[in-house]
Design an enzyme around this catalytic site. Structure first.
Site, PDB file in Angstrom:
ATOM      1  N   ALA A  97       0.925  -1.210   0.245  1.00  0.00           N
ATOM      2  CA  ALA A  97       0.436  -0.069   0.232  1.00  0.00           C
ATOM      3  C   ALA A  97       0.674   1.346   0.061  1.00  0.00           C
ATOM      4  CB  ALA A  97      -1.183  -0.291   0.966  1.00  0.00           C
ATOM      5  N   ARG A 143      -5.495  -0.096  -8.580  1.00  0.00           N
ATOM      6  CA  ARG A 143      -5.538  -1.337  -7.649  1.00  0.00           C
ATOM      7  C   ARG A 143      -6.928  -0.779  -7.006  1.00  0.00           C
ATOM      8  NH1 ARG A 143      -0.895  -4.501  -5.459  1.00  0.00           N
ATOM      9  NH2 ARG A 143      -2.542  -5.903  -5.365  1.00  0.00           N
ATOM     10  N   ASP A 197      -3.744  -3.060   4.287  1.00  0.00           N
ATOM     11  CA  ASP A 197      -4.094  -1.365   2.856  1.00  0.00           C
ATOM     12  C   ASP A 197      -5.057  -0.914   2.813  1.00  0.00           C
ATOM     13  OD1 ASP A 197      -2.742  -4.677   2.158  1.00  0.00           O
ATOM     14  OD2 ASP A 197      -2.255  -3.641  -0.207  1.00  0.00           O
TER      15      ASP A 197
HETATM   16  O1  MRU Z   1      -1.505  -7.005  -3.084  1.00  0.00           O
HETATM   17  P1  MRU Z   1      -0.175  -6.835  -2.239  1.00  0.00           P
HETATM   18  O2  MRU Z   1       1.272  -6.998  -2.104  1.00  0.00           O
HETATM   19  O3  MRU Z   1      -0.506  -4.952  -2.674  1.00  0.00           O
HETATM   20  O4  MRU Z   1      -0.100  -6.542  -1.113  1.00  0.00           O
HETATM   21  C1  MRU Z   1       0.397  -6.092   0.065  1.00  0.00           C
HETATM   22  C2  MRU Z   1      -0.470  -6.283   1.070  1.00  0.00           C
HETATM   23  O5  MRU Z   1      -1.467  -6.810   1.819  1.00  0.00           O
HETATM   24  C3  MRU Z   1       0.274  -5.843   2.641  1.00  0.00           C
HETATM   25  O6  MRU Z   1       0.156  -6.090   3.814  1.00  0.00           O
HETATM   26  C4  MRU Z   1       0.031  -3.999   2.792  1.00  0.00           C
HETATM   27  O7  MRU Z   1      -0.107  -3.568   1.324  1.00  0.00           O
HETATM   28  C5  MRU Z   1       0.807  -4.031   3.947  1.00  0.00           C
HETATM   29  S1  MRU Z   1       2.001  -3.345   3.107  1.00  0.00           S
HETATM   30  C6  MRU Z   1       3.287  -1.961   4.204  1.00  0.00           C
END
Ligand code: MRU
Length: 344
Positions: free
Chosen positions: A48, A86, A234
């Site tokens: 995120a 996204r 996220d």
């Molecule tokens: O699909 P992704 O790899 O973008 O998902 C990431 C996550 O779920 C993380 O845990 C979240 O973004 C927090 S990152 C500090």
């Protein structure tokens, strides 16, 4: 961690291609916002906060050749493309709103100056994310004993942020404070952020890490070997419901079953007070091939039905505490999160 997730250099954006890790360390160059949008969509960059930084830099890139004229229309076009990449990570919308505010406050500037102002804002978002992670890490480290084993899911590390990480920032801060911390990393099907990325960056920093398949977490929690679970988010709703990588919710259920604290590392930019509860968080669904293919090979019969939500929502009642850069929020979250957001 020595490798940079994302970098602005010579008015271009550089990102390490996370799809190729841990096998190859390839840094890609982006010259325009469309390329940045594609990098977010295809997960060259993910996580995120890192997505938020990339979007901000994407906007700045979109104004690199701006010679004056309809700045707002240009911004809308850029933001629309980036926003569509996204949907779950609120940091993306947060960063775009911040860039929009900067634009509106500086409409009187000529093209080159407006670009420089937007570039400065994107770089500020990058620098602040690093500082936020360090502050959050310090608060989180205080929750850990002098010797602790942390179970984490997905990658909420340096690769998911401007650097240092949120969940892994807590691990790093605890180690910097002299604590002996080891990590269990869920492999995190289907994209394998845990096996590929968390394990890679922890190994680089010589932090002991043990990779497990997702379906082993229950056994590991039951064994008493885990001091606490720490994950990223996220988007966390106003009531403390936490959207994070698919598989986080069952982990929280199992942590509760075995009396293991379940912590969420959440920069305030990922707390969405406009979202009352988790049911309102949009959950991204990704391509079926992420499930039915493994390393490019089919592992299920052709034509089979597939359900591939990228995130799940953990109800606030399963969350022991939410660690932010302004302190640790405890239930009831509707009050504690609002207070921290206000800076009280
Ligand atoms: O699909 P992704 O790899 O973008 O998902 C990431 C996550 O779920 C993380 O845990 C979240 O973004 C927090 S990152 C500090």
């Amino acid at each position: 961690m020595a490798v940079k997730t994302i970098e602005w250099r010579g008015d271009r954006v550089f990102m390490i291609d996370q799809r190729l890790l841990p096998g190859r360390e390839v840094v890609r160059r982006y010259d325009d916002y469309r390329g940045v949008a594609e990098a977010i969509r295809t997960m060259v960059i993910r996580g995120a906060p890192a997505i938020g930084v990339a979007a901000a830099m994407g906007v700045a890139l979109g104004f690199r050749d701006f010679a004056g004229g309809r700045a707002e229309a240009r911004f809308d076009r850029i933001a629309k493309t980036l926003r569509a990449t996204r949907p779950t990570a609120v940091n993306l919308a947060w960063a775009l709103e911040r860039m929009e505010r900067t634009l509106r406050e500086n409409l009187a500037l000529d093209g080159a100056r407006l670009f420089r102002r937007l570039r400065a804002e994107a770089l500020a978002i990058y620098a602040e994310d690093l500082a936020v992670n360090r502050a959050l890490g310090k608060f989180g480290a205080e929750l850990l004993d002098a010797e602790a084993t942390v179970l984490t899911h997905c990658n909420a590390g340096a690769l998911a942020t401007a650097g240092y990480g949120t969940a892994l920032g807590v691990v790093r801060a605890a180690r910097e404070a002299g604590k002996r911390i080891a990590v269990y990393a869920d492999e995190t099907r289907p994209f394998l952020q845990g096996a590929r990325l968390t394990a890679w960056e922890l190994r680089k920093d010589r932090i002991p890490v043990t990779v497990i398949a997702d379906n082993m977490a229950g056994t590991v929690l039951r064994s008493g070997r885990v001091s606490c679970v720490i994950v990223g988010t996220d988007r966390t709703a106003a009531n403390g419901d936490v959207a994070n990588k698919i598989g986080t919710y069952p982990l929280a259920v199992m942590a509760r079953r075995h009396d293991v604290p379940f912590y969420v590392a959440a920069p305030l930019s990922s707390i969405d007070l406009a979202c009352a509860s988790g049911e309102l968080i949009p959950i991204e669904e990704r391509a079926p091939k992420e499930i039915v293919e493994f390393a490019g090979k089919m592992v299920a019969p052709k034509g089979v039905g597939v359900f591939n939500p990228a995130f799940d929502v953990t109800p606030a009642e399963l969350v022991t505490a939410i660690i932010t850069e302004r302190g640790v929020a405890r239930p009831p979250y509707a009050e504690s999160l609002a207070r921290l957001k206000r800076g009280e």
